[in-house]
Design an enzyme around this catalytic site. Structure first.
Site, mmCIF file in Angstrom:
data_model
loop_
_atom_site.group_PDB
_atom_site.id
_atom_site.type_symbol
_atom_site.label_atom_id
_atom_site.label_comp_id
_atom_site.label_asym_id
_atom_site.label_seq_id
_atom_site.Cartn_x
_atom_site.Cartn_y
_atom_site.Cartn_z
ATOM 1 N N TYR A 16 0.839 -1.190 0.000
ATOM 2 C CA TYR A 16 0.000 0.000 0.000
ATOM 3 C C TYR A 16 0.880 1.249 0.000
ATOM 4 O O TYR A 16 2.069 1.191 0.350
ATOM 5 C CB TYR A 16 -0.847 0.071 1.278
ATOM 6 C CG TYR A 16 -2.001 -0.882 1.393
ATOM 7 C CD1 TYR A 16 -3.091 -0.799 0.534
ATOM 8 C CD2 TYR A 16 -2.034 -1.846 2.403
ATOM 9 C CE1 TYR A 16 -4.183 -1.645 0.681
ATOM 10 C CE2 TYR A 16 -3.124 -2.694 2.557
ATOM 11 C CZ TYR A 16 -4.194 -2.590 1.689
ATOM 12 O OH TYR A 16 -5.270 -3.415 1.841
ATOM 13 N N GLU A 50 -5.511 -1.596 8.742
ATOM 14 C CA GLU A 50 -5.452 -1.392 10.182
ATOM 15 C C GLU A 50 -4.563 -0.190 10.510
ATOM 16 O O GLU A 50 -3.850 -0.159 11.510
ATOM 17 C CB GLU A 50 -4.962 -2.651 10.899
ATOM 18 C CG GLU A 50 -5.978 -3.752 10.942
ATOM 19 C CD GLU A 50 -6.291 -4.318 9.547
ATOM 20 O OE1 GLU A 50 -7.461 -4.282 9.150
ATOM 21 O OE2 GLU A 50 -5.356 -4.772 8.869
ATOM 22 N N ASN A 101 -9.941 0.561 -2.330
ATOM 23 C CA ASN A 101 -9.694 -0.691 -1.620
ATOM 24 C C ASN A 101 -10.973 -1.218 -0.992
ATOM 25 O O ASN A 101 -11.604 -0.523 -0.196
ATOM 26 C CB ASN A 101 -8.654 -0.499 -0.516
ATOM 27 C CG ASN A 101 -8.322 -1.801 0.193
ATOM 28 O OD1 ASN A 101 -7.856 -2.745 -0.434
ATOM 29 N ND2 ASN A 101 -8.572 -1.858 1.487
ATOM 30 N N GLU A 102 -11.357 -2.430 -1.363
ATOM 31 C CA GLU A 102 -12.543 -3.094 -0.809
ATOM 32 C C GLU A 102 -13.745 -2.148 -0.767
ATOM 33 O O GLU A 102 -14.440 -2.051 0.256
ATOM 34 C CB GLU A 102 -12.242 -3.650 0.591
ATOM 35 C CG GLU A 102 -11.281 -4.820 0.576
ATOM 36 C CD GLU A 102 -11.125 -5.481 1.942
ATOM 37 O OE1 GLU A 102 -10.869 -6.697 1.975
ATOM 38 O OE2 GLU A 102 -11.260 -4.788 2.961
ATOM 39 N N GLU A 143 -5.845 -10.863 -1.269
ATOM 40 C CA GLU A 143 -5.459 -10.890 0.139
ATOM 41 C C GLU A 143 -5.726 -12.284 0.679
ATOM 42 O O GLU A 143 -6.835 -12.605 1.114
ATOM 43 C CB GLU A 143 -6.228 -9.840 0.965
ATOM 44 C CG GLU A 143 -5.882 -8.402 0.642
ATOM 45 C CD GLU A 143 -6.562 -7.415 1.570
ATOM 46 O OE1 GLU A 143 -7.158 -7.848 2.585
ATOM 47 O OE2 GLU A 143 -6.511 -6.201 1.282
#
Length: 832
Positions: free
Chosen positions: A117, A163, A222-223, A309
């Protein structure tokens, strides 16, 4: 409907309408036999190509290209079929001195691609203040990956989750507008995203594979399918912006949970869709593999199968058991993915560390629980944050070796660690003693309290101060209304309680107060929410503070960011630390002369005979001592002394856990008392003293040590903080991160070698301890039984006979991230 994270962790996913077996794309697949051998591989039989191409294979500059062959369901690298096996390695979680080492360990495992990332909040910590040097030099990181033969899968955000605090978004977006619609086509948000991309993308373009670099794929957001907004205009805007800067000679992709529920909004026109999931059940791995990939096929019928992932472990939170996934399940799932030639990224291959205050937090909607992550980002990964191998590494390596036609490089040797030993700590002073040093520019003043973001502060702490007004009725209920995240309450510099977003405690009862007394509230930002709809996570006192429903006004606010900056450390502690360092240096010289030094001596004891006990002022409160707090502690003391409780403890210990159930009278006494009781239980089972008059004032301690002369250069170590409760550790001004061993599961802190000074320079450790230290006077913890005997406080530690010379920490070679934790369940508090 389970969240994507819940479904991934439990292995529960929705079954897609199509299955791999029902398509004509794959008539058969290779399987791992019971003996571990491999039947004829699917890709060799159907595509007539060799197993995954050599890690070091590349093409000439004139032929460099990376595309998708939709007809044959594969990637093409330099016009040849290419299958990638990647590992996620975050440059911002691994010290720069170890980038090369971690990549060599990835090579030895057999991986041929690297995924990472880009964390926006690290590169633009304040608006239009950009940092790309040193540890933030992601360009050097990617060129280094290129030198190691990896192709790179880049995930530039702007939102990344990972996170990370606020999912990688910079906090100052909330300073501009706390209600900004993040991750949407809100024009204000898009303005800052575009400005950021106009700075970032020119740095990425030379790194594209078509331009001679390693980057072959770029993720769009992202997601996004997991986000409530489902804003197609936003995703299209990002895609157009990326293409404007990077062109069409790169594969753009999305990543979402392996379910139609997430792909419905995650899949975007013109962007290749991939999915993510973790280890699948051992007894029906292939069937489950077909199930999870079927949702991808529904939305992306042709092209290679990709798990962007592939989770070898999971996320940790303070107060929850360390998350692990059996290595055999991870290895078996990888077997089967390789058998059908699915590409994958092990997320993460090396966990790394959230140094400083960059850890994120989650929010459990079902439990209404705030869940901050610890400093370690271990993730039960194949390579630990200290660079060591786990069984998982060797199992996965053996799987990959079976699928390639060359021998893997030798496994690098273990990373050296050194036990620098015990370091004596000395009290610098309470936060009040050094407040002027920490806030040389003074304080901010306003009628109502301001949030971190309004103060222009990213992380750390804010000390809020006001005066107590006149009251006619008592006791007084102090209400902070959803403080974010943890508040230490002090009256006239005397600690009276703790309120916590984690515990859901936002109010505390206080006895009679006098008009004009000083009320201080020290608020800790424990990490902004990084996932879900609540990422607009403003910190501090975000609403009015009341006493008996009366709004308090005229606030003074002291900003204490405590970021990892040597300038902060030097300016605040230069004179105090220098005297401590001189003491350590003299001690070391006296005991480590060339004639008497021994190779097995780690360090000097540092500040010898400098154990300082923190004095406690008398309570400035009138009435019954501390009312609800003291009553809760007294109930606890009585409960712990009962024979019935002792018998119940023995029964539970035989079952391998400890449970304390509070008496009904306490459960009926309200949230403030319950919160205090919960905190006291944690202290008791950690073998630590129960403060009878509240907690010590948050204070700073320092110690010093020298790396032994026989070590050529400093080596990694782990900081063990036995007897310390909760705080932040700094080594030579470097913010190593938060510690909270009383809460668990993380007990020790990783201290990388680059934070240390080589012999004979002095290394200085500073702890900002918020709640209790082993340096605190023993008589504050004394608890005498009626017959005069001293009650024991768990693990053989007696409250009345505490060793005051234990005002120390220790540098060790064993990392403990799976220690005991405390969690509420059915009205009881457990310690596994």
């Amino acid at each position: 409907m389970l969240s994507v994270r819940q479904s991934i962790r439990s292995g529960a996913t929705e079954t897609g309408q199509a299955s791999i077996a029902a398509t004509s794309r794959r008539a058969s697949s290779s399987r791992i036999t019971s003996s571990g051998g491999i039947e004829e591989s699917f890709h060799s039989r159907e595509q007539n190509v060799k197993p995954p191409v050599d890690v070091f294979e590349g093409g000439s500059e004139s032929l460099r290209s990376f595309t998708i062959d939709y007809d044959n369901d594969t990637f093409l690298k330099d016009r040849k079929p290419f299958h990638y096996m990647a590992g996620a390695l975050h440059y911002y979680r691994v010290p720069r001195i170890y980038w090369k080492d971690r990549m060599e360990r990835m090579q030895a495992m057999g991986l041929n691609a690297l995924q990472t990332y880009i964390s926006w909040n690290m590169h633009e910590p304040q608006t239009e203040q950009y940092r790309f040097e040193g540890e933030n030099d992601f360009e050097s990181f990617l060129w280094l990956a290129h030198e190691h033969g990896f192709v790179v899968i880049l995930r530039p955000g702007p939102y990344i989750d990972a996170e990370r605090d606020m999912g990688g978004l910079p906090y100052w977006l909330l300073s501009v507008n706390a209600s900004m619609a993040l991750r949407t086509s809100d024009p204000q948000y898009l303005y800052y995203v575009d400005r950021w991309f106009d700075v970032l993308m020119p740095k990425i373009k030379p790194l594209l594979y078509s331009n001679g670099g390693p980057v072959v794929m770029v993720q769009v957001e992202n997601e996004y399918g997991s986000y409530y907004a489902c804003d197609d205009s936003y995703m299209n805007h990002l895609h157009v912006k990326l293409k404007t800067h990077l062109g069409n000679d790169v594969v753009y992709f999305t990543t979402d949970g392996a379910s139609p529920y997430y792909l419905k909004c995650g899949k975007q026109p013109g962007i290749y869709a991939t999915v993510d999931f973790g280890a699948l059940p051992m007894n029906d791995t292939m069937e489950r593999l077909e199930e999870v990939f079927s949702s991808k096929i529904k939305y992306e019928p042709r092209g290679p199968l990709v798990n962007s992932e592939f989770y070898p472990g999971w996320i940790d939170h303070w107060g929850e058991p360390h998350a692990t996934v059996p290595a055999q399940l991870v290895a078996r799932t990888m077997y089967e993915m390789l058998a059908i030639r699915a590409c994958f990224t092990v997320y993460v291959i090396c966990g790394g560390t959230s140094f400083g205050f960059y850890n994120g937090a989650n929010y459990d909607e079902e439990k209404k629980a705030f869940e901050p992550s610890p400093t370690s980002y271990d993730f039960d990964a194949p390579i630990t944050e200290g660079g060591d191998f786990t069984m998982k590494y060797f199992l996965l390596r053996s799987v990959i070796q079976q699928y390639i036609d060359f021998n893997l490089p030798a496994v690098p040797p273990p990373m050296p660690k050194f036990p620098y030993g015990a370091v004596s700590m000395k009290l610098i002073g309470s936060i009040y003693d050094v407040l002027d040093d920490l806030c040389k520019d003074g304080s901010n003043k306003s009628l109502y309290p301001q949030s971190f973001e309004q103060l222009g502060q990213d992380y750390g702490f804010v000390l809020y101060r006001t005066k107590v007004p006149a009251f006619d009725s008592f006791p007084i209920l102090l209400d902070l209304t959803h403080v974010r995240d943890r508040a230490y309450i002090l009256v006239d510099q005397f600690p009276v309680g703790i309120l916590s977003r984690m515990d859901g405690s936002y109010a505390i009862q206080l006895p009679k107060l006098k008009q004009g007394q000083q009320l201080d509230i020290l608020v800790e930002n424990q990490g902004r929410i990084c996932y879900g709809p609540l990422i607009n996570d403003v910190k501090g006192l975000i609403w009015n503070v009341t006493m008996n429903n009366r709004t308090l006004t005229n606030w003074e606010m002291f900003s204490l960011p405590f970021n990892a900056t040597p300038s902060w450390f030097t300016s605040a502690y230069d004179s105090r630390v220098k005297s401590s360092a001189d003491t350590a240096s003299q001690s070391f010289a006296a005991t480590h002369s060339p004639a008497s030094s021994r190779d097995d001596e780690a360090v000097s004891d540092g500040l010898e005979d400098e154990t300082a006990s923190q004095s406690q002022s008398s309570s400035p409160l009138e009435g019954e001592r501390l009312d609800a707090n003291v009553r809760a502690l007294e109930m606890l003391a009585r409960l712990l002394r009962t024979r019935e409780h002792e018998r119940s403890l023995e029964r539970l210990k035989r079952r391998g856990e400890t449970l304390v159930r509070p008496p009904p009278s306490l459960l009926q006494s309200g949230a403030p008392a319950r919160a205090v009781f919960t905190q006291a239980i944690r202290y008791y089972y950690a073998g630590l003293p129960l403060p009878a008059t509240g907690h010590p004032v948050p204070s700073f301690y320092t110690g010093a040590f020298i790396v032994p002369g026989h070590i050529k250069s400093p080596q990694d170590s782990y900081l063990r903080l036995n007897g310390w409760y909760k705080g932040v550790a700094f080594v030579n001004g470097f913010n190593v991160g938060r510690y909270w061993p009383v809460m668990g599961p993380q007990v020790t802190l990783y201290v990388p070698a680059h934070a240390l000074k080589s012999h004979p320079q002095v290394n200085v450790l500073v702890l900002f301890e918020l709640e209790w230290s082993p340096c605190t006077a023993a008589d504050d913890a004394a608890d005498e039984d009626d017959d005069g005997t001293t009650a024991e406080f768990g693990d053989g530690v007696e409250s009345g006979n505490r060793d005051l010379t234990a005002c120390k920490v220790e540098f060790v070679t064993k990392h403990v991230i799976d220690g005991p934790v405390f969690r509420a369940w059915d009205g009881g508090w457990y310690r596994p």
